[in-house]
Design a protein around this motif. Structure first.
Motif, PDB file in Angstrom:
ATOM      1  N   HIS A   8      11.423   6.942  -1.565  1.00  0.00           N
ATOM      2  CA  HIS A   8      10.221   7.695  -1.924  1.00  0.00           C
ATOM      3  C   HIS A   8      10.628   8.941  -2.707  1.00  0.00           C
ATOM      4  CE1 HIS A   8       7.608   5.176   0.584  1.00  0.00           C
ATOM      5  NE2 HIS A   8       8.554   5.237   1.508  1.00  0.00           N
ATOM      6  N   LEU A   9      10.983   8.742  -3.956  1.00  0.00           N
ATOM      7  CA  LEU A   9      11.485   9.838  -4.777  1.00  0.00           C
ATOM      8  C   LEU A   9      10.398  10.824  -5.172  1.00  0.00           C
ATOM      9  CD1 LEU A   9      14.002   7.971  -7.111  1.00  0.00           C
ATOM     10  CD2 LEU A   9      14.406   9.039  -4.884  1.00  0.00           C
ATOM     11  N   ASP A  10       9.132  10.478  -4.962  1.00  0.00           N
ATOM     12  CA  ASP A  10       8.048  11.397  -5.288  1.00  0.00           C
ATOM     13  C   ASP A  10       7.793  12.418  -4.183  1.00  0.00           C
ATOM     14  OD1 ASP A  10       7.064   9.144  -3.725  1.00  0.00           O
ATOM     15  OD2 ASP A  10       5.067  10.021  -3.961  1.00  0.00           O
ATOM     16  N   THR A  35      11.151   3.342  -6.234  1.00  0.00           N
ATOM     17  CA  THR A  35      10.397   4.363  -5.532  1.00  0.00           C
ATOM     18  C   THR A  35       9.016   3.803  -5.220  1.00  0.00           C
ATOM     19  OG1 THR A  35       9.725   6.695  -5.535  1.00  0.00           O
ATOM     20  CG2 THR A  35       9.630   5.553  -7.664  1.00  0.00           C
ATOM     21  N   ILE A  36       8.664   3.862  -3.954  1.00  0.00           N
ATOM     22  CA  ILE A  36       7.520   3.105  -3.435  1.00  0.00           C
ATOM     23  C   ILE A  36       6.286   3.982  -3.297  1.00  0.00           C
ATOM     24  CG2 ILE A  36       6.687   1.746  -1.480  1.00  0.00           C
ATOM     25  CD1 ILE A  36       8.870   0.316  -3.045  1.00  0.00           C
ATOM     26  N   CYS A  37       5.182   3.448  -3.750  1.00  0.00           N
ATOM     27  CA  CYS A  37       3.898   4.139  -3.720  1.00  0.00           C
ATOM     28  C   CYS A  37       3.274   4.056  -2.323  1.00  0.00           C
ATOM     29  CB  CYS A  37       2.967   3.507  -4.746  1.00  0.00           C
ATOM     30  SG  CYS A  37       1.389   4.347  -4.969  1.00  0.00           S
ATOM     31  N   THR A  38       2.730   5.180  -1.863  1.00  0.00           N
ATOM     32  CA  THR A  38       2.021   5.209  -0.581  1.00  0.00           C
ATOM     33  C   THR A  38       0.553   5.595  -0.741  1.00  0.00           C
ATOM     34  OG1 THR A  38       2.702   7.506  -0.182  1.00  0.00           O
ATOM     35  CG2 THR A  38       4.106   5.757   0.723  1.00  0.00           C
ATOM     36  N   HIS A  39       0.219   6.202  -1.877  1.00  0.00           N
ATOM     37  CA  HIS A  39      -1.164   6.571  -2.214  1.00  0.00           C
ATOM     38  C   HIS A  39      -1.444   6.092  -3.637  1.00  0.00           C
ATOM     39  CE1 HIS A  39      -2.208   9.608   0.957  1.00  0.00           C
ATOM     40  NE2 HIS A  39      -0.914   9.816   0.966  1.00  0.00           N
ATOM     41  N   ILE A  40      -2.344   5.166  -3.804  1.00  0.00           N
ATOM     42  CA  ILE A  40      -2.698   4.759  -5.162  1.00  0.00           C
ATOM     43  C   ILE A  40      -3.263   5.945  -5.947  1.00  0.00           C
ATOM     44  CG2 ILE A  40      -4.375   3.403  -6.503  1.00  0.00           C
ATOM     45  CD1 ILE A  40      -3.903   1.093  -4.644  1.00  0.00           C
ATOM     46  N   VAL A  56      15.275   3.846 -12.290  1.00  0.00           N
ATOM     47  CA  VAL A  56      14.239   3.906 -11.258  1.00  0.00           C
ATOM     48  C   VAL A  56      13.033   3.065 -11.674  1.00  0.00           C
ATOM     49  CG1 VAL A  56      12.660   5.383  -9.965  1.00  0.00           C
ATOM     50  CG2 VAL A  56      14.971   6.199 -10.492  1.00  0.00           C
ATOM     51  N   TYR A  57      12.622   2.187 -10.768  1.00  0.00           N
ATOM     52  CA  TYR A  57      11.401   1.410 -10.929  1.00  0.00           C
ATOM     53  C   TYR A  57      10.440   1.825  -9.817  1.00  0.00           C
ATOM     54  CZ  TYR A  57      13.927  -1.299 -14.378  1.00  0.00           C
ATOM     55  OH  TYR A  57      14.637  -1.668 -15.494  1.00  0.00           O
ATOM     56  N   CYS A  58       9.246   1.272  -9.812  1.00  0.00           N
ATOM     57  CA  CYS A  58       8.272   1.723  -8.817  1.00  0.00           C
ATOM     58  C   CYS A  58       7.337   0.598  -8.408  1.00  0.00           C
ATOM     59  CB  CYS A  58       7.487   2.917  -9.337  1.00  0.00           C
ATOM     60  SG  CYS A  58       6.339   2.555 -10.695  1.00  0.00           S
ATOM     61  N   GLY A  91       2.447  -2.471  -3.206  1.00  0.00           N
ATOM     62  CA  GLY A  91       2.590  -1.882  -1.884  1.00  0.00           C
ATOM     63  C   GLY A  91       3.236  -0.507  -1.919  1.00  0.00           C
ATOM     64  N   GLU A  92       3.563   0.046  -0.749  1.00  0.00           N
ATOM     65  CA  GLU A  92       3.677  -0.702   0.472  1.00  0.00           C
ATOM     66  C   GLU A  92       2.338  -0.759   1.178  1.00  0.00           C
ATOM     67  OE1 GLU A  92       5.852   1.366   3.847  1.00  0.00           O
ATOM     68  OE2 GLU A  92       6.329   2.773   2.223  1.00  0.00           O
ATOM     69  N   ALA A  93       2.081  -1.893   1.780  1.00  0.00           N
ATOM     70  CA  ALA A  93       0.854  -2.107   2.543  1.00  0.00           C
ATOM     71  C   ALA A  93       1.223  -2.841   3.822  1.00  0.00           C
ATOM     72  CB  ALA A  93      -0.143  -2.924   1.731  1.00  0.00           C
ATOM     73  N   GLY A  94       0.352  -2.755   4.814  1.00  0.00           N
ATOM     74  CA  GLY A  94       0.671  -3.462   6.047  1.00  0.00           C
ATOM     75  C   GLY A  94      -0.094  -2.957   7.244  1.00  0.00           C
TER      76      GLY A  94
END
Length: 268
Positions: A8-10, A35-40, A56-58, A91-94
Motif C-alpha cells: 500500500h504505497l499510497d 500497490t493495492i487500492c482500498t478506496h475507489i 509499480v503497478y496497481c 480489489g482488494e475486496a472480500g
C-alpha cells in the motif's frame, strides 16, 4: 527477481520517501510492486504513484472495511477504471469478520461486484478474507459456478479448508510476513503442501513486517524475508522460490509485461 504482489504505497506511512523505499526494494531483489487500492474514491493517488514509477503497478477496488461507505459503486465504473494500463488487478475486496467495520451484507455485495469486474476484465481479483472462511468459500463456489474468474487469496492466514477450496477453484494463494511469525506453525504447514504453481509472496506493507522486523513498519524490500521462510518451509532454495513465485505472478497478473522490472535488479 521477487515481486511484492501486495503493498500500500499510497498510505501516509510512505509519504516523502517512496524513491528511497523503491531503491531499497531493488537492493533486496524486489523488482516489481503492486500497490493495492482500498478506496475507489481515492484511486487517483494510487494511479499517480503507479504512473510515476515504472516498477509499480496497481489495482482498483474497495476493501471490505470500506464496503459500507462505498456501497453501490457499479461494476461498470470499476471496469472503466481498470482500463488504465497500470491497473493490473481488481480489489482488494472480500470479507472481514474480525473487525466488522462494514455491514456483512455490504461486504458480500461488494465482493460479488468485484468478482463480476474480474470476470469482465480478465484481471485477477485480490481477495481479503479474515475470520470468514465458511462464507468466503460459499461465495467463491457460487460465483465460480456462474463463470470463471482469476483470483488470489491475499495475505493468507485462514484455515486449510479455505486454502484447498481456493486451489480447487483455480485460485492462487499469497503469503505475507505472518508466515514468519513464531506461532504460525499451522500456516507454514499449509504453505508446505500447496501446489508450487499457485504460490505468491507479498508484504501488505506498511503492515505485518516479517521476523525479525515484526512490530516495525513493513516495506516491499522485506518480501525477501518472507520468501526465505517459504523456501525453508518447502525445502527449496531462495532462488527457486523467487523464480517460482515470480513466474506465478506473471501467469496470474497477465497485464504486467513479462520482462517488467528485470533490468538492473539484483537476483535474490
Amino acid at each position: 527477481m521477487l515481486v511484492d504482489s501486495h503493498c500500500h504505497l499510497d498510505f501516509p506511512d510512505f509519504d516523502g520517501e517512496r524513491d528511497a523505499l523503491i531503491a531499497r526494494a531493488h537492493e533486496a531483489g524486489v523488482g516489481l510492486m503492486v500497490t493495492i487500492c482500498t478506496h475507489i474514491r481515492k484511486f487517483d493517488k494510487i494511479r499517480a504513484i503507479a504512473e510515476e514509477y515504472p516498477e509499480v503497478y496497481c489495482s482498483v477496488g474497495t476493501h471490505p472495511h470500506n464496503a459500507g461507505a462505498e456501497r453501490g459503486i457499479p461494476v461498470e465504473e470499476i471496469v472503466s477504471l481498470a482500463a488504465h494500463p497500470k491497473v493490473v488487478a481488481i480489489g482488494e475486496a472480500g470479507l472481514d469478520y474480525f473487525y466488522d467495520k462494514s455491514p456483512r451484507d455490504a461486504q458480500a455485495e461488494g465482493l460479488r461486484t468485484h468478482i463480476e469486474a474480474a470476470r469482465q476484465t480478465g484481471l485477477p481479483l485480490v481477495i481479503h478474507s479474515r475470520d470468514a472462511d465458511e462464507d468466503m468459500a460459499e461465495i467463491l463456489r457460487d460465483e465460480m459456478g456462474k463463470g470463471a474468474f482469476p483470483a488470489l487469496l491475499h495475505c493468507f492466514s485462514s484455515g486449510r479448508e479455505l486454502a484447498m477450496t481456493g486451489i480447487e477453484l483455480g485460485l492462487y494463494v499469497s503469503f505475507s510476513g505472518i508466515l514468519t511469525f513464531k506461532k504460525s506453525e499451522e500456516l507454514r504447514e499449509i504453505a508446505r503442501v500447496l501446489p508450487p504453481e499457485r504460490l505468491l509472496v507479498e508484504t501488505d506493507a506498511p503492515y505485518l513486517a516479517p521476523q525479525p522486523r515484526r512490530g516495525k513498519r513493513n516495506e516491499p524490500a522485506y518480501t525477501a524475508m518472507t520468501a526465505a521462510v517459504l523456501a525453508e518451509v518447502r525445502g527449496v532454495s531462495a532462488e527457486e522460490i523467487a523464480a517460482q513465485t515470480t513466474e506465478n505472478f506473471f501467469r496470474l497478473f497477465k497485464k504486467v509485461p513479462g520482462n517488467a522490472g528485470q533490468t538492473g535488479v539484483v537476483s535474490s
